[in-house]
Design an enzyme around this catalytic site. Structure first.
Site, PDB file in Angstrom:
ATOM      1  N   TYR A  37      43.519  48.577  52.733  1.00  0.00           N
ATOM      2  CA  TYR A  37      42.791  49.643  53.426  1.00  0.00           C
ATOM      3  C   TYR A  37      41.317  49.261  53.597  1.00  0.00           C
ATOM      4  O   TYR A  37      40.728  49.438  54.672  1.00  0.00           O
ATOM      5  CB  TYR A  37      42.907  50.950  52.648  1.00  0.00           C
ATOM      6  CG  TYR A  37      42.016  52.054  53.181  1.00  0.00           C
ATOM      7  CD1 TYR A  37      42.394  52.815  54.276  1.00  0.00           C
ATOM      8  CD2 TYR A  37      40.777  52.310  52.593  1.00  0.00           C
ATOM      9  CE1 TYR A  37      41.573  53.811  54.778  1.00  0.00           C
ATOM     10  CE2 TYR A  37      39.944  53.309  53.086  1.00  0.00           C
ATOM     11  CZ  TYR A  37      40.350  54.054  54.178  1.00  0.00           C
ATOM     12  OH  TYR A  37      39.531  55.027  54.672  1.00  0.00           O
ATOM     13  N   LYS A 114      34.462  50.155  37.729  1.00  0.00           N
ATOM     14  CA  LYS A 114      34.727  51.216  38.707  1.00  0.00           C
ATOM     15  C   LYS A 114      36.128  51.779  38.462  1.00  0.00           C
ATOM     16  O   LYS A 114      37.129  51.149  38.788  1.00  0.00           O
ATOM     17  CB  LYS A 114      34.609  50.691  40.136  1.00  0.00           C
ATOM     18  CG  LYS A 114      34.742  51.775  41.197  1.00  0.00           C
ATOM     19  CD  LYS A 114      34.534  51.198  42.587  1.00  0.00           C
ATOM     20  CE  LYS A 114      34.619  52.291  43.638  1.00  0.00           C
ATOM     21  NZ  LYS A 114      35.942  52.951  43.673  1.00  0.00           N
ATOM     22  N   LYS A 287      24.176  49.345  40.039  1.00  0.00           N
ATOM     23  CA  LYS A 287      23.240  50.388  40.472  1.00  0.00           C
ATOM     24  C   LYS A 287      21.828  50.050  39.997  1.00  0.00           C
ATOM     25  O   LYS A 287      21.653  49.493  38.905  1.00  0.00           O
ATOM     26  CB  LYS A 287      23.623  51.750  39.873  1.00  0.00           C
ATOM     27  CG  LYS A 287      25.042  52.188  40.103  1.00  0.00           C
ATOM     28  CD  LYS A 287      25.337  53.458  39.315  1.00  0.00           C
ATOM     29  CE  LYS A 287      26.775  53.906  39.481  1.00  0.00           C
ATOM     30  NZ  LYS A 287      27.087  55.101  38.646  1.00  0.00           N
ATOM     31  N   CYS A 406      80.323  50.652  39.539  1.00  0.00           N
ATOM     32  CA  CYS A 406      81.638  51.311  39.552  1.00  0.00           C
ATOM     33  C   CYS A 406      82.582  50.775  40.621  1.00  0.00           C
ATOM     34  O   CYS A 406      83.757  51.153  40.656  1.00  0.00           O
ATOM     35  CB  CYS A 406      81.473  52.821  39.728  1.00  0.00           C
ATOM     36  SG  CYS A 406      80.856  53.307  41.367  1.00  0.00           S
TER      37      CYS A 406
END
Length: 661
Positions: A37, A114, A287, A406
């Site tokens: 994405y 994160k 940051k 089966c």
């Protein structure tokens, strides 16, 4: 790229990003992993930067996250809950540092893992938790206070007398172990399992019923102070230390660096040790530490300029496909599993990966002996990505025609990609079928939940559903965690279930495509099991609300010799297989309703029950003969068709008003 080609590609990418963004943020049901994405999103972003005149305000690059759902009250965010700019290379981290240093002299950075979860806001007034909300689109979120109250690690009261108001931002998540247990439970009960921990957390938090959220094992990390009245802070690390002192869980590590090279080394270290975290991470955040420096750096319309998120690419390795094992799941699905030479992925040894179905195998063109590429999706689930090179076997692997458990011939229905064993007595499906049979909406055997059934199946006391009616109190009382009183209560509940009626019994059989509502329609139409078993497909498909697929599922089920033997055994034990016609009011007599979307305060099944109880009919498709379309949130093509045909569209409130009249 030529401008015309770029413009066409931008339109394509916007549609793709909007589609996958809605699946991810709003529906908690992604089709792509995060990395795939992100690549689409950044291709769009790069093209818009290359051709700025093609950038439009409605582009998904100009918006944050998802949208607030109508299921919850809206919560405007006084401080925007924005997102961070993603970067995918170390060169981009050095570029970020250069941009920061062009404004700030000798900046200090904080690096944190994160966490891949759902971003939320927590608001405290005078020390008390008063409201919690999701991020939504960054400006308006959803009020999920009651659900957040169920998370044990969130303090409901904090000891901080000098602060009158405090808003914190955190990430709600589900640990890896809790996620695995949740998926196992969903598969056992026949539910569609969550694809990854992030969507499990989002789907669990956005429940109308807080009791469901409470059972999901949600947790939280707090990573930011959004607002604070009564105290000032100078740095991000100072706020984290303060948040921690109040009893909130914060990031497991947050390190400070003056040198960008040291910060990058820490980001590499986090990536190399991802498997050691008990929770899922999809990157690391860097940051600027000083809050005053952040003010100087400012922000774009979407991102702060003082932080970026480094996204780790999924690790991929080549290996040899040694075998393909075919297992029968609890829903009867024949699931192929790749067995390959062990490889190290995300710090762990991997030798198996699910291949899903025949279409998936065909799309990869793989066979035993081929060289394949494998990676870990979301750092948890191994997946086969592609064929690397063909081995000695020509052609593509084909799933067996008959059930390995089966021997019954497997079937593939028109609307499904999986092969399925239709045998109701298949030993591989036994536990899942029993759980469904005893569930509340089916035979409603109180006290016979998954744990008790697992004990009885493992002991060999139950080998098929009719065996439930052979159990005795002494046998049950001898089991672990069961006593005489519990055993007596369970036997009484089993006896009571014999008179549950035909509708519940049909639903309990677990016939493909037949839910609680359609089982009730069949019971009302045929009134006894023998009439239903003898009904031809044409007669069943002619019933309002039915079609060929559902009718075929019913006919095929009762045509099996195993099903017929099963019904005979149930008859021997005195199970009631008849149903009386319901006496209903004539309020909706002659009216046909179509339901679409999610209603605010009731399920579609509940609305359908009210319609039929008052003489109306419920149809699955809109036509000129449709009287009303009852539409809720996220209504789809049925609403569009109703509008085109001029069919009356009503809301839940209008529907309830009709009932009151």
């Amino acid at each position: 790229m030529e401008r015309d080609t770029a413009e066409k590609r931008i339109r394509e990418l916007r549609d793709l990003v909007r589609y996958h963004s809605r699946l991810y943020y709003d529906l908690d049901s992604p089709e792509l992993d995060d990395y795939e994405y992100d690549l689409l999103y950044h291709e769009l972003l790069d093209l818009e930067n290359e051709y700025p005149d093609l950038k439009t305000p409605d582009s998904p690059t100009q918006k944050v996250g998802g949208v607030a759902s109508f299921k919850f009250d809206p919560v405007p965010h006084a401080v925007q809950m924005g997102s961070l700019q993603d970067v995918f290379s170390f060169e981009e981290l050095y570029d970020f540092d250069a941009r920061v240093r062009s404004v700030i002299e000798n900046p200090e950075y904080v690096v944190e893992p994160k966490i891949d979860g759902l971003s939320v806001s927590l608001e405290y007034r005078n020390g008390m938790l008063v409201r919690g909300s999701t991020r939504g689109d960054g400006f308006v979120g959803e009020d999920v206070t009651h659900n957040l109250m169920t998370i044990a690690s969130i303090p409901k009261k904090i000891d901080c007398s000098d602060i009158s108001y405090l808003e914190l931002r955190g990430e709600v998540y589900i640990s890896k172990d809790t996620f695995k247990k949740l998926v196992e439970a969903q598969e056992l009960s026949g539910e569609k399992p969550f694809k990854n921990p992030r969507n499990a957390a989002a789907g669990s938090l956005r429940q109308k019923d807080a009791k469901i959220s409470a059972k999901r094992g949600l947790d939280i990390f707090i990573f930011n102070i959004q607002q604070c009245e009564g105290r000032e802070f100078s740095s991000h690390s100072e706020t984290l230390d303060f948040i921690k002192s109040l009893g909130f869980p914060v990031s497991v590590s947050y390190n400070r660096y003056r040198d960008i090279h040291d910060a990058v080394e820490n980001i590499k270290f986090i990536g190399e040790n991802r498997e050691k975290y008990t929770f899922d991470i999809d990157g690391a955040v860097i940051k600027v530490n000083s809050l005053s420096d952040r003010e100087l750096l400012g922000a774009t319309a979407k991102y702060p300029k003082w932080a970026v998120a480094f996204k780790y690419p999924p690790e991929e390795k080549e290996t040899t496909l040694l075998n393909i094992e075919v297992q029968v799941g609890r829903t009867g699905a024949l699931t192929p599993t790749a067995v390959f030479e062990p490889i190290q992925l995300a710090g762990t040894s991997v030798s198996r990966a699910v291949l899903h179905n025949q279409d998936f195998i065909d799309s990869k063109d793989i066979n035993i002996g081929d060289k394949i590429i494998v990676r870990k999706a979301g750092e948890i689930i191994p997946e086969v990505v592609a064929l690397s090179s063909k081995g000695p076997n020509t052609g593509t692997f084909k799933l067996p025609e008959f059930c390995p458990a089966c021997g019954t011939k497997a079937i593939r229905e028109e609307d499904e990609a999986v092969l399925r064993c239709p045998n109701p007595d298949c030993p591989a499906q036994l536990l899942r079928n029993l759980i469904h049979f005893a569930s509340r909406d089916a035979m409603d055997i109180d006290g016979m939940g998954p744990a008790v059934l697992t004990l009885l199946v493992d002991k060999g006391a139950i080998k098929s559903a009719p065996d439930i009616y052979c159990l005795n109190a002494e046998e049950i009382a001898s089991e672990e965690r069961m006593g005489k009183k519990s055993a007596a209560n369970l036997i009484a509940s089993i006896e009571k279930s014999k008179s549950a009626g035909l509708a519940r019994f049909i639903y309990a059989l677990g016939i493909r495509n037949i839910g609680k509502k359609t089982a009730d329609i069949l019971a009302q139409e045929f009134e006894n099991i023998d009439a239903l078993m003898a009904a031809p497909m044409e007669e069943i498909s002619a019933i309002e609300g039915f079609g060929e697929i559902m009718a075929k599922a019913v006919v095929d089920y009762f045509a099996l010799p195993q099903s017929q033997k099963l019904i005979e055994r149930f008859k021997e034990y005195g199970i009631v297989m008849t149903e009386e016609k319901k006496v209903s009011s004539s309020l909706f007599e002659g009216l046909t309703f179509v339901l679409t979307g999610t209603l605010p305060d009731m399920t579609r099944n509940e609305a359908s029950d009210l319609i039929t109880a008052n003489g109306g009919k419920v149809s699955s498709s809109v036509s000129k003969k449709t009287s009303y379309v009852l539409a809720g949130e996220e209504a789809g093509s049925k609403l569009t068709k109703a509008q085109s045909l001029g069919v009356k569209i009503i809301s839940q409130d209008e529907f309830l008003a009709m009932l009151e009249k």
